[in-house]
Write a protein that holds these residues in place. Structure first.
Motif, PDB file in Angstrom:
ATOM      1  N   GLY A 109       0.787  -1.225   0.000  1.00 48.44           N
ATOM      2  CA  GLY A 109       0.000   0.000   0.000  1.00 48.44           C
ATOM      3  C   GLY A 109       0.818   1.272   0.000  1.00 48.44           C
ATOM      4  N   ALA A 110       2.126   1.175   0.240  1.00 55.62           N
ATOM      5  CA  ALA A 110       2.980   2.366   0.274  1.00 55.62           C
ATOM      6  C   ALA A 110       2.978   3.057  -1.091  1.00 55.62           C
ATOM      7  CB  ALA A 110       4.405   1.989   0.659  1.00 55.62           C
ATOM      8  N   HIS A 111       3.015   4.383  -1.066  1.00 49.80           N
ATOM      9  CA  HIS A 111       3.085   5.196  -2.286  1.00 49.80           C
ATOM     10  C   HIS A 111       4.563   5.490  -2.537  1.00 49.80           C
ATOM     11  CE1 HIS A 111       1.668   9.025  -4.549  1.00 49.80           C
ATOM     12  NE2 HIS A 111       1.670   7.983  -5.344  1.00 49.80           N
ATOM     13  N   VAL A 112       5.108   5.014  -3.661  1.00 49.31           N
ATOM     14  CA  VAL A 112       6.538   5.123  -3.923  1.00 49.31           C
ATOM     15  C   VAL A 112       6.821   5.701  -5.309  1.00 49.31           C
ATOM     16  CG1 VAL A 112       7.147   3.211  -2.392  1.00 49.31           C
ATOM     17  CG2 VAL A 112       6.733   2.754  -4.797  1.00 49.31           C
ATOM     18  N   ALA A 113       7.975   6.321  -5.421  1.00 47.61           N
ATOM     19  CA  ALA A 113       8.537   6.724  -6.708  1.00 47.61           C
ATOM     20  C   ALA A 113       9.838   5.951  -6.841  1.00 47.61           C
ATOM     21  CB  ALA A 113       8.790   8.226  -6.749  1.00 47.61           C
ATOM     22  N   LEU A 114      10.095   5.423  -8.021  1.00 44.69           N
ATOM     23  CA  LEU A 114      11.338   4.692  -8.213  1.00 44.69           C
ATOM     24  C   LEU A 114      11.902   4.939  -9.595  1.00 44.69           C
ATOM     25  CD1 LEU A 114      10.945   1.864 -10.065  1.00 44.69           C
ATOM     26  CD2 LEU A 114       9.665   1.234  -8.059  1.00 44.69           C
TER      27      LEU A 114
ATOM     28  N   ILE B 100      14.615  -3.127 -12.568  1.00 44.32           N
ATOM     29  CA  ILE B 100      15.640  -3.237 -11.536  1.00 44.32           C
ATOM     30  C   ILE B 100      15.799  -1.839 -10.952  1.00 44.32           C
ATOM     31  CG2 ILE B 100      18.013  -3.874 -10.982  1.00 44.32           C
ATOM     32  CD1 ILE B 100      16.288  -6.206 -12.027  1.00 44.32           C
ATOM     33  N   ALA B 101      15.284  -1.652  -9.726  1.00 47.17           N
ATOM     34  CA  ALA B 101      15.262  -0.320  -9.103  1.00 47.17           C
ATOM     35  C   ALA B 101      16.642   0.025  -8.550  1.00 47.17           C
ATOM     36  CB  ALA B 101      14.232  -0.289  -7.990  1.00 47.17           C
ATOM     37  N   ASN B 102      17.090   1.265  -8.813  1.00 46.26           N
ATOM     38  CA  ASN B 102      18.338   1.725  -8.201  1.00 46.26           C
ATOM     39  C   ASN B 102      18.131   2.956  -7.316  1.00 46.26           C
ATOM     40  OD1 ASN B 102      18.214   3.811 -10.106  1.00 46.26           O
ATOM     41  ND2 ASN B 102      19.517   2.705 -11.519  1.00 46.26           N
ATOM     42  N   GLU B 103      16.958   3.578  -7.427  1.00 44.02           N
ATOM     43  CA  GLU B 103      16.591   4.691  -6.544  1.00 44.02           C
ATOM     44  C   GLU B 103      15.139   4.521  -6.150  1.00 44.02           C
ATOM     45  OE1 GLU B 103      17.593   8.721  -7.588  1.00 44.02           O
ATOM     46  OE2 GLU B 103      19.194   8.018  -8.890  1.00 44.02           O
TER      47      GLU B 103
END
Length: 106
Positions: free
Chosen positions: A69-74, A97-100
């Protein structure tokens, strides 16, 4: 040009954290939503699901801060891979593949 993906969305499941010999990996999904009006004038919301993997220090951040449920930017890179399942069928996976990663407020 560079292979770069930026997404803002909501985490769809609790991240799965694995400890490997090469380090920690976190796997989870996020949902992004797009709203538009169709030809009949009806408002439509379209949801897309994205598979995300994070390694190393980014995986540690996911483990500590990210929940369903968290609101994230990646930001990361788009990858494609394949594997053979238990029945011997070839399966294909597209993932970011997330790096930030940034936890956003609701």
């Amino acid at each position: 040009m560079k292979n770069r993906v930026q997404l803002i969305g909501h985490v769809g499941q609790e991240p799965e954290i694995k400890n490997l010999e090469s380090g920690k990996v976190a796997n989870f999904t996020i949902a992004t939503n797009e709203n538009y009006t169709n030809a009949k004038g009806e408002k439509v919301e379209q949801t897309e699901w994205h598979r995300i993997s994070a390694w190393g220090k980014t995986a540690e951040i996911v483990e500590k801060l990210i929940a369903k449920g968290a609101h994230v930017a990646l930001e990361g890179k788009l990858t494609h891979r394949s594997y053979d399942d238990k029945e011997g069928n070839k399966r294909f996976i597209t993932e970011v593949i997330a790096n930030e990663l940034v936890l956003l407020s609701k």
